[in-house]
Design a protein around this motif. Sequence first.
Motif, PDB file in Angstrom:
ATOM      1  N   UNK A 129       0.862  -1.187   0.000  1.00  0.00           N
ATOM      2  CA  UNK A 129       0.000   0.000   0.000  1.00  0.00           C
ATOM      3  C   UNK A 129       0.896   1.234   0.000  1.00  0.00           C
ATOM      4  N   UNK A 130       0.282   2.391  -0.142  1.00  0.00           N
ATOM      5  CA  UNK A 130       1.057   3.626  -0.144  1.00  0.00           C
ATOM      6  C   UNK A 130       1.671   3.906   1.223  1.00  0.00           C
ATOM      7  N   UNK A 131       1.127   3.304   2.251  1.00  0.00           N
ATOM      8  CA  UNK A 131       1.631   3.521   3.602  1.00  0.00           C
ATOM      9  C   UNK A 131       2.583   2.409   4.076  1.00  0.00           C
ATOM     10  N   UNK A 132       2.826   1.451   3.220  1.00  0.00           N
ATOM     11  CA  UNK A 132       3.700   0.350   3.605  1.00  0.00           C
ATOM     12  C   UNK A 132       3.177  -0.960   3.070  1.00  0.00           C
ATOM     13  N   UNK A 133       2.984  -1.909   3.954  1.00  0.00           N
ATOM     14  CA  UNK A 133       2.485  -3.223   3.541  1.00  0.00           C
ATOM     15  C   UNK A 133       1.687  -3.833   4.674  1.00  0.00           C
ATOM     16  N   UNK A 134       0.778  -4.731   4.288  1.00  0.00           N
ATOM     17  CA  UNK A 134      -0.002  -5.467   5.288  1.00  0.00           C
ATOM     18  C   UNK A 134      -0.098  -6.918   4.828  1.00  0.00           C
ATOM     19  N   UNK A 135      -0.425  -7.774   5.754  1.00  0.00           N
ATOM     20  CA  UNK A 135      -0.496  -9.199   5.459  1.00  0.00           C
ATOM     21  C   UNK A 135      -1.692  -9.529   4.587  1.00  0.00           C
ATOM     22  N   UNK A 136      -1.492 -10.397   3.625  1.00  0.00           N
ATOM     23  CA  UNK A 136      -2.603 -10.982   2.881  1.00  0.00           C
ATOM     24  C   UNK A 136      -3.197 -12.105   3.719  1.00  0.00           C
ATOM     25  N   UNK A 137      -4.280 -12.716   3.244  1.00  0.00           N
ATOM     26  CA  UNK A 137      -4.855 -13.858   3.968  1.00  0.00           C
ATOM     27  C   UNK A 137      -3.837 -14.994   4.095  1.00  0.00           C
TER      28      UNK A 137
END
Length: 309
Positions: A51-59
């Motif tokens: 994302x524009x703010x970094x990253x997050x976990x997928x499922x």
Amino acid sequence: MDVEAVRTFVAVVEAGQFQAAADELGISQQAVSKRIVGLEKSLGVSLLVRTSRGSRLSLDGHVFLPHARKVLAALDQAAQAVRPGSRPLRIDVLNRRVVPAQAVHRFYRSRPDTALDAVALGEQDAGQVARAVLDGDLDASFRALPAEQVPSGIRAERLLDMPLQLLVGPAHPLAGREQVRPADLAGHRIWIPGIRPGTEWELFYRSLSQDFGLSIDAIGPHFGDEALMDALAGSDTLATLVGTDDRYLWPDSYDLRRIPLHEPTPVYPHVLLTRAGHQHPVLSDLRDYLRASGPQVDDEVWVPGWVTH
């Protein structure tokens, strides 16, 4: 699966951003991205959503994360288990009654928190034990190994020279002597049952016999040290040789006599065998202890010419 890629994945999750993870790992952001892409490709799933703010976990990332942490924890535990000093020092003391065992026991008593695993492999010859040290099955052993038989990669140190004594019963002609020269033993039967051909102690006693004209034999079965003590107590001809600190017990009624040997003093050279470069911290402490506490001989010393110096 690339372990460093797994470690990078967990770092990204915990840091929240690729750059923060890169700073923590000491690599570039490009290297972090490359590792994550490679990991996702090997698994066939996307683990992170950028994302524009970094990253997050997928499922799939949520499912993979706890397993990744367990893998890294197991690897860290495995590495810690074999770091120098993290496991007990495994050392061969030859025989529970003889000098190396007594010296290592005293060392342990002086440092009761030391992690030690002492084994007695007296039935194995020096070559076999040296190979076990070289292969990592043992950290160290005490043997009288001829210099030319020391394998490449083995460090051999004479750290435990043990003076020999004559042991006789009260009826033996030498029982009343305060000390005896090795040459005085010529003509007396010295019985050391249990000497096996081809062992380093057989070579040692053969050298001693040849240099001083002695009669040392191993005739007859060896029924144990107690049987040997019993035979000495009742004989006016039998004698044997023991180390100064060898631990032998017998009833007071046997009245056995330990008589020092002098002019010269024969010593049995217990050589410490270790792998060259082996860094277990207990080894360093043991070497220092043996150098400081070894027997002091105020006499000329005899050792076979083949002994490692």
